[in-house]
Design an enzyme around this catalytic site. Structure first.
Site, PDB file in Angstrom:
ATOM      1  CB  THR A  93       0.215  -3.628   5.429  1.00  0.00           C
ATOM      2  OG1 THR A  93       1.664  -3.948   6.016  1.00  0.00           O
ATOM      3  CG2 THR A  93       0.365  -2.228   4.998  1.00  0.00           C
ATOM      4  CD1 TRP A 119       1.438  -1.906   0.580  1.00  0.00           C
ATOM      5  CD2 TRP A 119       2.218  -2.364  -1.459  1.00  0.00           C
ATOM      6  NE1 TRP A 119       1.246  -0.706  -0.294  1.00  0.00           N
ATOM      7  CE2 TRP A 119       1.891  -1.104  -1.549  1.00  0.00           C
ATOM      8  CE3 TRP A 119       2.569  -2.885  -2.623  1.00  0.00           C
ATOM      9  CZ2 TRP A 119       2.002  -0.404  -2.480  1.00  0.00           C
ATOM     10  CZ3 TRP A 119       2.710  -2.034  -3.400  1.00  0.00           C
ATOM     11  CH2 TRP A 119       2.570  -0.853  -3.539  1.00  0.00           C
ATOM     12  CB  ILE A 120      -1.075  -9.247   1.405  1.00  0.00           C
ATOM     13  CG1 ILE A 120      -1.881  -8.338   2.226  1.00  0.00           C
ATOM     14  CG2 ILE A 120      -0.882 -10.452   2.105  1.00  0.00           C
ATOM     15  CD1 ILE A 120      -1.000  -7.806   3.350  1.00  0.00           C
ATOM     16  CG  LEU A 133       5.629  -8.004  11.783  1.00  0.00           C
ATOM     17  CD1 LEU A 133       5.230  -6.474  12.102  1.00  0.00           C
ATOM     18  CD2 LEU A 133       5.655  -8.424  10.325  1.00  0.00           C
ATOM     19  CD  GLU A 143       8.500  -8.904   7.556  1.00  0.00           C
ATOM     20  OE1 GLU A 143       7.937  -8.691   8.605  1.00  0.00           O
ATOM     21  OE2 GLU A 143       8.130  -9.722   6.624  1.00  0.00           O
TER      22      GLU A 143
HETATM   23  C1  LIG Z   1       6.877  -5.859  -1.669  1.00  0.00           C
HETATM   24  C2  LIG Z   1       6.091  -5.715  -0.437  1.00  0.00           C
HETATM   25  C3  LIG Z   1       5.527  -6.906   0.451  1.00  0.00           C
HETATM   26  C4  LIG Z   1       4.911  -6.831   1.772  1.00  0.00           C
HETATM   27  N1  LIG Z   1       4.423  -7.610   2.163  1.00  0.00           N
HETATM   28  C5  LIG Z   1       3.673  -7.621   3.079  1.00  0.00           C
HETATM   29  C6  LIG Z   1       2.875  -8.897   3.868  1.00  0.00           C
HETATM   30  O1  LIG Z   1       3.188  -9.905   3.415  1.00  0.00           O
HETATM   31  N2  LIG Z   1       1.907  -8.561   4.827  1.00  0.00           N
HETATM   32  C7  LIG Z   1       2.035  -7.175   5.364  1.00  0.00           C
HETATM   33  O2  LIG Z   1       0.950  -7.329   6.209  1.00  0.00           O
HETATM   34  N3  LIG Z   1       2.644  -6.259   4.733  1.00  0.00           N
HETATM   35  C8  LIG Z   1       3.417  -6.366   3.847  1.00  0.00           C
HETATM   36  N4  LIG Z   1       4.168  -5.228   3.005  1.00  0.00           N
HETATM   37  C9  LIG Z   1       3.641  -3.909   3.750  1.00  0.00           C
HETATM   38  C10 LIG Z   1       4.892  -3.182   4.517  1.00  0.00           C
HETATM   39  O3  LIG Z   1       5.082  -3.932   5.591  1.00  0.00           O
HETATM   40  C11 LIG Z   1       4.687  -1.838   4.628  1.00  0.00           C
HETATM   41  O4  LIG Z   1       4.847  -1.412   3.332  1.00  0.00           O
HETATM   42  C12 LIG Z   1       5.591  -1.017   5.615  1.00  0.00           C
HETATM   43  O5  LIG Z   1       5.183  -1.468   6.942  1.00  0.00           O
HETATM   44  C13 LIG Z   1       5.501   0.405   5.503  1.00  0.00           C
HETATM   45  O6  LIG Z   1       4.249   0.869   5.593  1.00  0.00           O
HETATM   46  P1  LIG Z   1       3.794   1.941   4.466  1.00  0.00           P
HETATM   47  O7  LIG Z   1       4.236   1.312   2.953  1.00  0.00           O
HETATM   48  O8  LIG Z   1       2.499   2.500   4.619  1.00  0.00           O
HETATM   49  O9  LIG Z   1       4.402   3.269   4.563  1.00  0.00           O
HETATM   50  P2  LIG Z   1       4.155   4.339   5.768  1.00  0.00           P
HETATM   51  O10 LIG Z   1       3.910   3.612   7.202  1.00  0.00           O
HETATM   52  O11 LIG Z   1       3.301   5.157   5.053  1.00  0.00           O
HETATM   53  O12 LIG Z   1       5.567   5.033   5.791  1.00  0.00           O
HETATM   54  C14 LIG Z   1       6.008   6.021   4.710  1.00  0.00           C
HETATM   55  C15 LIG Z   1       7.471   6.643   5.255  1.00  0.00           C
HETATM   56  O13 LIG Z   1       7.253   7.394   6.582  1.00  0.00           O
HETATM   57  C16 LIG Z   1       8.209   6.858   7.603  1.00  0.00           C
HETATM   58  N5  LIG Z   1       7.487   6.770   8.898  1.00  0.00           N
HETATM   59  C17 LIG Z   1       6.525   6.104   9.348  1.00  0.00           C
HETATM   60  N6  LIG Z   1       6.409   6.492  10.680  1.00  0.00           N
HETATM   61  C18 LIG Z   1       7.168   7.358  10.832  1.00  0.00           C
HETATM   62  C19 LIG Z   1       7.399   8.107  12.333  1.00  0.00           C
HETATM   63  N7  LIG Z   1       6.844   7.916  13.131  1.00  0.00           N
HETATM   64  N8  LIG Z   1       8.556   8.841  12.261  1.00  0.00           N
HETATM   65  C20 LIG Z   1       9.207   9.200  10.998  1.00  0.00           C
HETATM   66  N9  LIG Z   1       9.001   8.471   9.862  1.00  0.00           N
HETATM   67  C21 LIG Z   1       8.061   7.465   9.835  1.00  0.00           C
HETATM   68  C22 LIG Z   1       8.234   5.498   7.050  1.00  0.00           C
HETATM   69  O14 LIG Z   1       9.555   4.839   7.548  1.00  0.00           O
HETATM   70  C23 LIG Z   1       8.525   5.565   5.578  1.00  0.00           C
HETATM   71  O15 LIG Z   1       9.746   6.133   5.121  1.00  0.00           O
HETATM   72  C24 LIG Z   1       4.913  -5.389   2.032  1.00  0.00           C
HETATM   73  C25 LIG Z   1       5.442  -4.174   1.307  1.00  0.00           C
HETATM   74  C26 LIG Z   1       6.048  -4.436   0.285  1.00  0.00           C
HETATM   75  C27 LIG Z   1       6.618  -3.174  -0.593  1.00  0.00           C
END
Ligand SMILES: Cc1cc2nc3c(=O)[nH]c(=O)nc-3n(C[C@H](O)[C@H](O)[C@H](O)COP(=O)(O)OP(=O)(O)OC[C@H]3O[C@@H](n4cnc5c(N)ncnc54)[C@H](O)[C@@H]3O)c2cc1C
Length: 390
Positions: free
Chosen positions: A138, A168-169, A245, A369
């Site tokens: 991410t 967010w890793i 994933l 995930e």
């Molecule tokens: C505590 C925590 C630990 C994490 N650990 C890791 C890790 O170890 N490694 C890693 O790589 N990542 C990690 N993540 C990141 C996580 O995988 C991302 O937060 C997640 O993929 C969502 O991305 P974003 O937060 O950028 O939200 P966005 O992608 O910006 O999404 C925001 C909203 O838009 C919605 N959305 C997105 N696309 C669409 C669409 N096409 N149509 C409709 N709605 C949509 C989403 O569902 C969400 O509701 C972690 C996150 C957290 C909170």
């Protein structure tokens, strides 16, 4: 009051498991009860968790990369791995996250896509918990759409130079090794990055209201120079990170049911001992309707997870089936945690009981995930043949 029936009895859940799986499940459950549960509220409240110490103990327990074969990994069934996730998440999603990121994301990537040298260098130490891994996919502007990533790896003679930021890793600032995904001229590739490489830093993210018993960090790659051998040779394009994933999502289909079970058991105990209007809360029809409905979702969620375990053990599971499990388990677990909180009244908002801690954690689990929306889109595509991601 008669003795209540356990959820596992109601659904005869153990009848679906082998004696080995039950033994592994019970061993992890015992470790969770004695080593983790007494401290978890304090780790969550202080947002400080002894990750290194716990990683070693989890390594001794044999749960790190337990479903992988060779190089020090235990080689258990996928179902056994799922059960371990369930028991750990019954204590806290943060602990299960530590195990998922280590085993399903970082170790799996090296195990599945790595060279023999990379496997030999990292897997035995990671299985033992003496080396901690993280998984950097991410980015600040690319979560649900990792294909847009900006982190770049360019060749410089025989070396690679990595520049970019990951966000967010999990385990980032405590990791010894980071599996980092980056854009190259040949498409997206994975790199095994020792975290003491010059130019690598991992500032911790503070102020979380969820997964406080888990380390979450930014990864900053500023001219990180790596030898050619640092690239994962077998992972080309997004299928590399997506396969990892899938492994983690499988564990969550089990794990979220653990958090929900813990909330449910807490609510049943509380309702039996709490007197309202001169009789136990458990004796009211409204409470029983809540408990009965939650039991149904818990039972169905467990059965689906076990079914996915059998499919995975048979080598037949599809990404859409894993999405089904992840989406259902986490969404129902969020609803169950919230409903249980109502049964506990004001006591439900404290750290003395686990329900709101679980509910808060599950907000992260709902998001990472693959968000619920992303899994709905995955199922939507499977059901209609139409991709609606963009
Ligand atoms: C505590 C925590 C630990 C994490 N650990 C890791 C890790 O170890 N490694 C890693 O790589 N990542 C990690 N993540 C990141 C996580 O995988 C991302 O937060 C997640 O993929 C969502 O991305 P974003 O937060 O950028 O939200 P966005 O992608 O910006 O999404 C925001 C909203 O838009 C919605 N959305 C997105 N696309 C669409 C669409 N096409 N149509 C409709 N709605 C949509 C989403 O569902 C969400 O509701 C972690 C996150 C957290 C909170």
């Amino acid at each position: 009051m008669t003795r209540p029936q356990a959820l596992s009895t109601l659904f005869a859940l153990d009848s679906l498991l082998s004696p080995d799986e039950i033994e592994i499940r019970d061993t992890v459950r015992k470790f969770a009860a004695t080593r983790l549960r007494p401290h978890i509220a304090q780790w969550f409240e202080s947002a400080r968790i002894p990750v290194r110490e716990l990683a070693r103990e989890l390594g001794e327990l044999g749960v790190l990369g337990m479903h992988l074969d060779g190089h020090g990994c235990a080689g258990t069934s996928a179902t056994a791995y799922g059960l371990a996730c369930l028991e750990l998440e019954a204590v806290d999603s943060g602990i299960r996250s530590l195990v998922s990121v280590q085993g399903s994301l970082a170790m799996f990537s090296i195990h599945h896509w790595g060279s023999e040298e990379q496997k030999r260098q990292w897997l035995p130490r990671m299985a033992a918990g003496t080396a901690i891994g993280c998984f950097g996919l991410t980015e600040p502007d690319f979560g649900s759409n990792p294909g847009g990533m900006r982190t770049r790896a360019r060749r410089d003679g025989g070396d690679w130079i990595l520049d970019g930021t990951k966000m967010w890793i999990t385990n980032g600032s405590v990791a010894d090794v980071a599996v980092v995904w980056a854009r190259t001229d040949e498409g997206i590739r994975g790199f095994v990055v020792p975290t003491d490489t010059p130019g690598f830093s991992a500032p911790e993210i503070h102020g979380k209201l969820s997964l406080r018993a888990s380390v979450t960090s930014e990864l900053v790659l500023d001219g990180v120079r790596l030898p050619a051998s640092a690239m994962l040779p077998e992972a080309e394009g997004l299928r590399g990170p997506l396969a990892a994933l899938g492994e983690a999502r499988f564990g969550i289909a089990f794990g979220a049911m653990g958090a929900a079970r813990d909330c449910f058991e807490t609510a049943v105990d509380y309702a039996r001992s709490r007197t309202v209007f001169d009789k136990p809360l458990a004796g009211y029809q409204l409470t029983q309707a809540k408990l009965a409905d939650m039991a149904l979702e818990l039972g169905k969620g467990h059965l689906l997870a076990y079914h996915l375990g059998r499919l995975k053990d048979g080598g037949e599971i599809t990404p859409e089936q894993i999405s089904t499990g992840k989406l259902n388990s986490v969404r129902e677990a969020v609803a169950i945690a919230r409903e249980c909180r109502t049964i506990l009244g004001a006591n439900g908002i404290t750290l003395e009981y686990p329900v709101l801690r679980h509910a808060n954690n599950l907000e992260s689990v709902l998001t990472y995930e693959g968000t619920s929306e992303v899994h709905q889109l995955t199922l939507g595509k499977a059901l209609t043949g139409e991709a609606a991601f963009r």
